[in-house]
Structures are given as structure tokens and as C-alpha cells.
Motif scaffolding. Sequence first.
Motif, mmCIF file in Angstrom:
data_model
loop_
_atom_site.group_PDB
_atom_site.id
_atom_site.type_symbol
_atom_site.label_atom_id
_atom_site.label_comp_id
_atom_site.label_asym_id
_atom_site.label_seq_id
_atom_site.Cartn_x
_atom_site.Cartn_y
_atom_site.Cartn_z
ATOM 1 N N VAL A 215 -0.730 10.155 0.108
ATOM 2 C CA VAL A 215 0.421 9.419 -0.191
ATOM 3 C C VAL A 215 1.459 9.239 0.821
ATOM 4 O O VAL A 215 2.070 8.069 1.069
ATOM 5 C CB VAL A 215 0.932 9.686 -1.593
ATOM 6 C CG1 VAL A 215 2.458 9.351 -1.681
ATOM 7 C CG2 VAL A 215 0.096 9.791 -2.718
ATOM 8 N N ALA A 216 1.691 10.297 1.868
ATOM 9 C CA ALA A 216 2.524 10.174 2.715
ATOM 10 C C ALA A 216 1.843 9.639 4.060
ATOM 11 O O ALA A 216 2.452 8.871 4.711
ATOM 12 C CB ALA A 216 2.499 11.784 3.102
ATOM 13 N N LEU B 87 1.044 -1.097 0.020
ATOM 14 C CA LEU B 87 -0.143 -0.016 0.005
ATOM 15 C C LEU B 87 0.994 1.262 0.008
ATOM 16 O O LEU B 87 0.636 2.226 -0.783
ATOM 17 C CB LEU B 87 -1.095 -0.058 1.200
ATOM 18 C CG LEU B 87 -2.194 -0.940 1.173
ATOM 19 C CD1 LEU B 87 -2.961 -1.201 2.579
ATOM 20 C CD2 LEU B 87 -3.275 -0.302 0.295
ATOM 21 N N ILE B 88 1.934 1.268 0.887
ATOM 22 C CA ILE B 88 2.840 2.455 0.739
ATOM 23 C C ILE B 88 3.532 2.496 -0.562
ATOM 24 O O ILE B 88 3.499 3.684 -1.126
ATOM 25 C CB ILE B 88 3.891 2.170 1.790
ATOM 26 C CG1 ILE B 88 3.514 2.379 3.292
ATOM 27 C CG2 ILE B 88 5.184 3.244 1.605
ATOM 28 C CD1 ILE B 88 4.488 1.896 4.227
ATOM 29 N N ALA B 89 3.767 1.527 -1.169
ATOM 30 C CA ALA B 89 4.408 1.702 -2.523
ATOM 31 C C ALA B 89 3.503 2.153 -3.862
ATOM 32 O O ALA B 89 3.709 3.028 -4.434
ATOM 33 C CB ALA B 89 4.991 0.439 -2.950
ATOM 34 N N LYS B 90 2.290 1.601 -3.538
ATOM 35 C CA LYS B 90 1.098 1.933 -4.583
ATOM 36 C C LYS B 90 0.598 3.051 -4.592
ATOM 37 O O LYS B 90 -0.245 3.583 -5.470
ATOM 38 C CB LYS B 90 0.061 0.561 -4.603
ATOM 39 C CG LYS B 90 0.802 -0.592 -5.182
ATOM 40 C CD LYS B 90 -0.113 -1.859 -5.393
ATOM 41 C CE LYS B 90 0.395 -3.103 -5.907
ATOM 42 N NZ LYS B 90 1.606 -3.589 -5.445
ATOM 43 N N VAL C 3 -2.152 7.902 -7.299
ATOM 44 C CA VAL C 3 -2.628 9.297 -7.251
ATOM 45 C C VAL C 3 -1.607 9.841 -8.645
ATOM 46 O O VAL C 3 -2.130 10.582 -9.244
ATOM 47 C CB VAL C 3 -1.852 9.978 -6.086
ATOM 48 C CG1 VAL C 3 -1.844 11.510 -6.201
ATOM 49 C CG2 VAL C 3 -2.595 9.359 -4.805
ATOM 50 N N ALA C 4 -0.361 9.241 -9.130
ATOM 51 C CA ALA C 4 -0.113 9.745 -10.195
ATOM 52 C C ALA C 4 -0.888 9.151 -11.410
ATOM 53 O O ALA C 4 -0.942 10.043 -12.316
ATOM 54 C CB ALA C 4 1.531 9.170 -10.135
#
Length: 379
Positions: free
Chosen positions: A338-339, A127-130, A135-136
Motif C-alpha cells: 500500500v505504501a 493504483l495509489i488510491a486503490k 487490501v482493506a
Amino acid sequence: MSTATIARGLEGVLFTESALCFIDGQAGRLYYGGYAIQELAEKSTFEEVSFLLLHNRLPKADELKAFSDELVALRALPEELIQQIRQFPKGAHPMSMLRTAVSELGMLDPREDDLTPEGLYQKSLSLIAKFASIVAALKRVREGKEPLAPRPDLSHAANFLYMASGTEPTPEQARLMDVALILHAEHGFNASTFTAIAAYSTQTDIYSAITAAVASLKGPRHGGANEAVMKMIEEIGPVENALPWVQNILANKGRIMGMGHRVYKVFDPRAGVLEKYARLVAEKHGKSKEYQILKTIEEEAGKVLGPRGIYPNVDFYSGVVYSDLGFSLEFFTPIFAVARISGWAGHILEYTRVDNRLLRPDAQYTGPLDLPYVPIDQR
């Protein structure tokens, strides 16, 4: 009837212990795992801070490399999710899109309901990676462009900017994004973090818990406040309008977005860090109008609000920074997510290590009792 004290908004209520975050609102101090936010913003990276929040310690060099490599390997989105993103209504808010995308990630994961510690940790990394990739991709599709594949040679912050814009960021831009992500990664038991834990305490899957957290963050009194600050700047217009605008707001006891915080009664330490970067952005990249408006508001409002413990919070200056990095208004809160995914995941891991006790608060009943039931034809 109960005579227990009611804590509206759960203020002052302790429901668990945590070693992840310490906030001293009276002195304006913020620590992640014992490390001052100013030090982390200056010296650390988002990858290292994410490791800190998941493990409650800083990594050694080889551990950080292995952790970063794992994140890189997990950045790519399933093709089914990319196809779904292309089908989202064009006018929907990106936070609504992100909420739905996270839910879809869960449906696409065959181990969605794996609640083992290892399974939870691996899904947290994913989840942190994705989140950055989602969002991008949302930004690209919203602009009528194709989503880009992640670049394994770039850091988390640099890759996020690349996937969002199609251009490799400068070291300065990558560092600016890195600092912004670090500052927003964690903040104790705020509304979205509490929501994530409350959901996960039911033994639901982490995707459902994080979906609930995203929904909570969307609100303008939480993550959406940074959008409101930039709308305020747009409303003010020219720099010379700022002083009479803020004076009028103060005279009419109106609300100034980005000022005041539930916890901080002095200057938010994160706002102090971001103010420095917003000033650099203004000096180097032509954002002087926005910065000057914010400084005018801060200084004039501070005369009235400062003695009442109302100062700029982290949202006050973040919009100027995000705008300079090429993000439009509606993507400010998704960047926050994202953060904050690292903080959400870290707290879920911490809460479940000890005792994943179901959260079940109570309320004091104030209604009548023993009312006679009247048949519907007699009401």
C-alpha cells in the motif's frame, strides 16, 4: 570467453540515474527527492510524499489539495473486482490475492495499454488510491465481513484504517499509519522496484509491471520479512525467553529476522523512527511484551552483530505497529505494498521520461560448446 567481472545480485551495478531516492548505507541516511526521511516522517503526509515521488518536488498547498482530491475520487473499486475478491480461496495469502487483484484491475481498465505520459500518470494515481482499498477489502472478506465504501472526508491513511476495520481511527492511529506508509513508500532500486522497471521496459502496461512488483515483494527476503519478525516473537514466547533464545541463535550462527540489510551497515534510519512509535505503542496500548523482546534481541545481538554492520532494519519494529493498528500477521506485507506503490509508480514515470530502454543483462557462459548430438535411442 568473457573475462568481465560478475556482480552477483547486481550489487554495485548502475543501470540508470534517479533523483527520487538517495541512500547512504554507511552513514544510515535516506532521502526522498532530497528530503531526509526523518523530516518527512515527522512533518509530511503520505499524500504529499506520493506527490513528491511522482513529481520529484513538494507540492504547493493548492496542488496538494487537488492531488489529494484526485486520490479520493479514485478510491472506489469496480464492482467486478469486489465480486472477484469474494471468490478468492479463503486460505490464500493476501499478497497472492493482491497480485491477482492488480492484474484484474488492468483487465477492467479499457485504457490498460495506453502508454502515453498522461495515461501512465492517471493510472499511477488510480493504483495509489486503490491499493489501500484492495487490501482493506481483502481483510474484510477474510474476516467474513462485507467490504466498505471509502470515506471522502478521511485522509488516505485514516480511510485505509476505516475501510479495514469499520471504525473511524483516532487521530493518533491515523498518524501512526501515515508515518508507517511514508517510511515504506520508497527505497531506491530494491528487488520489487527493479522488477517493476524491468517489466515496464518491455512496453507492457503498468498493471502488469506492478503485478510483477507485488510478486517480488511477497518474498520473505524482501517485504515478507516483517511477517517473519512477528513469527519469531511468537516462537520466543515469554519475555524471559528472549535472552537465552538470542544467545542460542548467535552461538549457532543462526539468522535473526529483521536484522541486517543489503545496503545499511549501520542502524536503518527508518527503523530508528519506527522504534520510537513502537515504544509509544508499548507504553500506551499493552504491547510491552513484543517491544521488550525486540529490545532484548536488539541489545544482545548488537554486541555480536553490530561490529559486523548488522543492525535492525525497517521490518524489525513495523510488525508491532501494524499489530497495534488491528492487522494480523498475513497483512503486514500487503500494507508494505500500500505504501510502496507510490515508489514503484514514481520510478516507472521517471525511467520512461528519459528513455525507456529495454533492460537486458547478460551472464557469463560456463557450459561446454560443440557437443555432438546423440540420437535418443543411443543415450
